[in-house]
Design a protein around this motif. Structure first.
Motif, mmCIF file in Angstrom:
data_model
loop_
_atom_site.group_PDB
_atom_site.id
_atom_site.type_symbol
_atom_site.label_atom_id
_atom_site.label_comp_id
_atom_site.label_asym_id
_atom_site.label_seq_id
_atom_site.Cartn_x
_atom_site.Cartn_y
_atom_site.Cartn_z
ATOM 1 N N CYS A 1 -3.078 -5.610 2.848
ATOM 2 C CA CYS A 1 -2.989 -4.589 1.810
ATOM 3 C C CYS A 1 -4.011 -4.798 0.699
ATOM 4 C CB CYS A 1 -1.598 -4.624 1.212
ATOM 5 S SG CYS A 1 -1.079 -6.302 0.797
ATOM 6 N N GLN B 1 0.831 -1.197 0.000
ATOM 7 C CA GLN B 1 0.000 0.000 0.000
ATOM 8 C C GLN B 1 0.869 1.252 0.000
ATOM 9 O OE1 GLN B 1 -3.388 -0.257 2.512
ATOM 10 N NE2 GLN B 1 -3.911 1.896 2.369
ATOM 11 N N GLU C 1 0.705 4.028 -2.916
ATOM 12 C CA GLU C 1 0.295 5.379 -2.534
ATOM 13 C C GLU C 1 1.439 6.391 -2.573
ATOM 14 O OE1 GLU C 1 -3.355 4.096 0.527
ATOM 15 O OE2 GLU C 1 -1.524 5.001 1.320
ATOM 16 N N GLY D 1 -3.664 -0.437 5.980
ATOM 17 C CA GLY D 1 -2.410 -0.514 5.239
ATOM 18 C C GLY D 1 -1.628 0.771 5.219
ATOM 19 N N SER D 2 -2.250 1.872 5.644
ATOM 20 C CA SER D 2 -1.514 3.129 5.769
ATOM 21 C C SER D 2 -2.300 4.061 6.678
ATOM 22 C CB SER D 2 -1.293 3.790 4.407
ATOM 23 O OG SER D 2 -2.483 4.435 3.955
ATOM 24 N N SER E 1 -6.277 -0.941 1.139
ATOM 25 C CA SER E 1 -5.878 0.142 0.237
ATOM 26 C C SER E 1 -7.073 0.720 -0.505
ATOM 27 C CB SER E 1 -4.879 -0.386 -0.791
ATOM 28 O OG SER E 1 -5.491 -1.403 -1.560
ATOM 29 N N ALA F 1 -7.969 1.879 -6.941
ATOM 30 C CA ALA F 1 -7.980 1.025 -5.748
ATOM 31 C C ALA F 1 -8.630 -0.323 -6.047
ATOM 32 C CB ALA F 1 -8.716 1.731 -4.611
ATOM 33 N N THR G 1 -3.443 11.092 -4.904
ATOM 34 C CA THR G 1 -2.501 10.737 -3.843
ATOM 35 C C THR G 1 -1.416 11.790 -3.641
ATOM 36 O OG1 THR G 1 -1.397 9.331 -5.488
ATOM 37 C CG2 THR G 1 -2.868 8.245 -3.935
#
Length: 906
Positions: free
Chosen positions: A444, A182, A186, A481-482, A448, A299, A331
């Motif tokens: 992920c 991810q 990103e 994932g982030s 994501s 995505a 992003t």
């Protein structure tokens, strides 16, 4: 036109910069245009060869062979692939960096310069696999899990921090930041690489990579070509060695129409996995195209591309189109870079427009109608075993009583009625067969994707507002994932509702999907053990192989995040969630699926409002420096690592013991004993050490003997930098079935000289004491699953010289060769059973380097009574360089010899 002139004469200007590139159409003639016919993934490979010809063994012949790519016939030849960069995660990255440190020491010991061992391309390592769900269901889970993560992994993190200081082109994304794939999609991926020539001139070429995780393919969604490799192959790429593979077939997947309102990208990914597994795309490229592509967000594409290893393909490639460019803007990427990227790709025939571009040619075309996708799960043991949500209950009941295997447990029908009473926090529960004991929003693959994550939040909100609760025997967790995911869930006001149901933030990492699920409640574990109760896990992951998720949770299902929440609320998979009540409101009214499931309009409105470029810019602004605990780690900057002989985490591996400066010929293998005999679908999870280390296992005994208490065992993944631990965990999976000891599960075998049953490790050591080398017999798809180099390293250290299987998964076959283990394949229509091989035989394998190892290889098996069975196998060396690796005893000794030769030539 020479290569230099091609570069000089082909450029465009933008903002006072001159951007040069190698044009694909320079390979065409006026009468023979052909680039437009090629799949986009082949175009990327062709550009790479064109740009790097006459370097690292890349020749004009390689370009000619690939330019002849045709859907009508399989083109012979190989591709030497030198990616633009390498990406690692910490479980597979630590042993890779350990190997580099060991290479430095060995080179220094042989009189070479250790700093010659240095990454020649950019390398990013993302620390994302070490966090475990020790604490869940409470507000402080993130902080408590992170604290324990650093306590457990201090030595590993210190080693990685040392490496960051001494190796060039190497960066670390610290823990508690995000999941490698991810973060790659990103932030790290550029789509087009810009290499500065001087102040006014820049060279452009497609971003590409290999990664030490099979789900590296997630970045294919961005039109970035890359895939997972073992750590040893990644090391080769770091050191400037091309990765060789046969010119691939490319299966085109034509997408038509749009997803229905009730379907998600997860459902599509699971359907694609089932469909392409049936199409047998192992070792092939898969490329998506068609009118339906425009309806899929980036995505959504990432969700599908991520699961390429599950459908067996080398990659699941989405060419760059307008959606890709929009995603770069979303992003928060640099606007100048985006403009350059779009311009370059359009000029070099690498930009896809379904309205204007002629459909490329493909080896085969598979069509998938998006409008026919319905809500799905997959399981209970493999990701390709698709289950429509509407049939989930009935298929679960069938699976329970079906013969033991990939889709059966062989239990009596009355087990469906098995029920256990237990009390948790003074609340009474009935936990029945099929009870959901793990519900994890993780991996992920799905975290994501804002659509499915916000869907999960909306299900939680509707449920919480109706007063529904998750039974306390369900271990719930949320591992995004982030940090961007947390940010938009908070902005949408949905995080509090997820927390209300127990889905508290537990960490930023792979967690449950790789077996870092942590312990269940003591009451639940006791009930499962005492009553042999079959319970289920439901997770938004990409893998659900046996023994992977949790040693006590036997049935595991992959599902979209909103379905994870739904099944957590239901508390069981033995329920028709489309027709029966999911639960009851505070007023005692039945709550059904339709009361909880959000509409597409609801979700898309939240995406539009809450998922913004500002969030991405803010969260990634300090990605390399935001973790203060990581920043506080103290290390030296000595070019050679100071190996601590008392360490049980990091050790200098013995791969170079007895190595000579010159290659010694490989001789025929004599009197090999069978260490193990396996059936079909043995995964790298079965072969490689993974998950928890059991107290009574060989690895557990080793740690106890070295003063490590059980509560500090950590996982096999965390100890991948120590060969003594890892070789003891090789072939020790609790669900592996060795046919030499029928009726048993786990890492056991029969030691033939005494007929004793013992651990595979103990038997291997006994054979080594006798001076006996060993062999493994296997069925189809041997080594399917994750790109775990320890699946090859471990068997090599156990003394395995060869494997004979019906077929291999791509990555594991490559890893065996790179560790000097001979991969042989039965001829069509033959296998161990059909040849009458029981595993009690001794094997002789004829190797004659003078006639070439690529030829068929004769094998003779001698039974205890002296009867001989002779048969022919195929050596699975898929490229000429494979033979070089094998002759050198593996790629690592080859690298050392190459560096020593360079020193001599200088």
């Amino acid at each position: 036109m020479t290569k230099t002139n091609q570069l000089k004469d082909t450029f465009f200007e933008m903002n006072q910069q001159r951007y040069h590139y190698y044009p694909l159409d320079s390979l065409e003639t006026a009468d023979a245009p052909f680039i437009y016919k090629l799949p986009y993934s082949i175009r990327v490979l062709l550009e790479s060869l064109l740009r790097q010809v006459n370097e690292n063994g890349i020749t004009q012949e390689h370009i000619k062979q690939l330019a002849k790519w045709s859907p009508l016939k399989k083109v012979t030849g190989e591709v030497p692939f030198k990616p633009a960069r390498v990406i690692l995660q910490d479980f597979t990255g630590v042993p890779a960096i350990v190997d580099l440190a060991s290479l430095r020491k060995t080179l220094a010991d042989l009189g070479g310069d250790p700093t010659q061992i240095n990454p020649e391309v950019p390398v990013d390592l993302v620390v994302d696999h070490s966090v475990q769900v020790d604490v869940a269901g409470v507000k402080q889970a993130l902080q408590l899990n992170m604290k324990m993560e650093f306590q457990r992994n201090q030595e590993r993190y210190q080693f990685l921090s040392w490496a960051q200081k001494v190796f060039d082109n190497y960066r670390v994304v610290p823990p508690a930041t995000g999941i490698v794939h991810q973060v790659n999609v990103e932030y790290l991926a550029t789509v087009v690489t810009q290499k500065k020539i001087d102040e006014e001139n820049v060279l452009l070429y497609p971003d590409s990579l290999v990664g030490t995780d099979s789900h590296t393919t997630m970045v294919n969604a961005l039109g970035v070509l890359g895939w997972g490799v073992g750590g040893i192959e990644a090391e080769a790429s770091m050191l400037g060695e091309p990765s060789y593979f046969p010119i691939p077939e490319v299966v085109g997947v034509r997408l038509i129409n749009e997803l229905s309102s009730g379907a998600t990208a997860t459902d599509l990914a699971l359907k694609v996995t089932q469909t392409l597994r049936q199409e047998k795309v192992v070792g092939k490229f898969v490329e998506f195209f068609g009118s339906g592509l425009a309806s899929l967000s980036l995505a959504d594409r990432a969700t599908v591309a991520n699961m390429a290893p599950e459908y067996g393909a080398t990659c699941g490639f989405f060419p760059v189109d307008d959606e890709t460019i929009d995603y770069l803007r979303l992003t928060g990427r640099n606007s100048q870079d985006i403009a350059v990227t779009e311009m370059y790709l359009k000029k070099n025939q690498l930009f896809y427009d379904s309205q204007l571009t002629q459909e490329p040619s493909y080896s085969k075309i598979v069509e998938i109608d998006l409008s026919q996708i319905e809500a799905n799960l997959s399981g209970p043991k493999r990701p390709q075993d698709l289950i429509p949500l509407s049939k989930m209950q009935s298929i679960f009941e069938e699976t329970l009583v079906a013969p033991e295997g990939n889709q059966g447990y062989g239990l009596p029908k009355q087990d469906l009625e098995k029920s256990v009473s237990l009390t948790i926090d003074e609340e009474n529960y009935e936990m029945k067969t099929g009870a959901v004991t793990i519900a994890a929003i993780t991996s992920c693959t799905n975290t994501s994707n804002p659509f499915v994550m916000l869907s999960a939040g909306l299900v939680a909100k509707k449920a919480a507002m109706l007063g529904l609760k998750v039974p306390k025997y369900v271990k719930t967790s949320l591992a995004p994932g982030s940090k961007v995911v947390t940010a938009y869930l908070e902005k949408a006001g949905l995080l509090p509702y997820l927390e209300q149901l127990g889905f508290h933030l537990v960490g930023y990492g792979c967690t449950t999907c790789i077996g870092n699920s942590g312990k269940l409640r003591p009451e639940v574990e006791q009930a499962i053990k005492e009553h042999d109760l079959l319970t289920a896990g439901v997770l938004s992951g990409n893998r659900n192989f046996e023994g992977r998720i949790h040693p006590l949770v036997k049935a595991n299902y992959l599902a979209s995040p909103p379905l994870v929440v739904l099944y957590a609320l239901a508390g069981t998979v033995n329920l028709d969630v489309l027709k029966e009540p999911i639960g009851f409101s505070e007023k005692g009214e039945a709550v059904y699926f339709s009361d909880l499931w959000p509409t597409r309009n609801e979700i898309e409105a939240l995406i539009s409002e809450c998922v913004t470029p500002e969030l991405y810019r803010e969260e990634y602004a300090r990605v390399f420096s935001d973790n203060q605990e990581w920043n506080a780690i103290e290390t030296t900057s000595d070019p050679l690592y100071n190996w601590d002989l008392s360490s049980t985490y990091i050790a200098n591996p013995p791969y170079f013991e007895g190595m000579t400066e010159n290659v010694t010929p490989r001789e025929s293998l004599q009197k090999l004993a069978v260490l193990a005999k396996f059936g079909d679908s043995v995964t790298t999870d079965h072969i490689s050490p993974a998950g928890n280390i059991q107290k009574n296992s060989p690895a557990g005994s080793y740690l106890l003997n070295h003063g490590v208490p059980v509560n500090e065992f950590n996982s096999y993944g965390a100890r991948r930098g120590h060969h003594e631990v890892m070789m003891r965990g090789t072939l020790a999976n609790i669900r592996i079935r060795n046919q030499l000891v029928p009726g048993t599960e786990g890492g056991y075998t029969k030691f033939m000289p005494t007929q004793e049953t013992m651990s595979i490790y103990d038997a291997a050591m006994n054979y080594q004491k006798q001076g006996t080398k060993t062999i493994i017999l296997a069925g189809e798809d041997y080594g399917m699953g994750s790109s775990r180099d320890w699946a090859a390293k471990g068997v090599q250290l156990l003394g395995v010289e060869a494997v004979i299987a019906k077929s291999y998964e791509r990555i594991h076959r490559s890893n065996l060769v790179m560790m000097g283990v001979l991969p042989l394949q039965f001829q069509n229509g033959e296998d161990a059973d059909r040849l009458g091989l029981t595993g009690e035989e001794r094997f002789d394998i004829e190797i004659d380097e003078t006639t070439g190892i690529l030829a068929d290889v004769k094998v003779t098996a001698t039974k205890p009574n002296g009867e001989k069975i002779s048969f022919t196998t195929t050596a699975r060396f898929d490229s000429a360089v494979d033979i070089t690796y094998y002759k050198n005893g593996g790629i690592l000794p080859m690298v050392i010899r190459k560096k020593l030769k360079m020193k001599t030539e200088k």
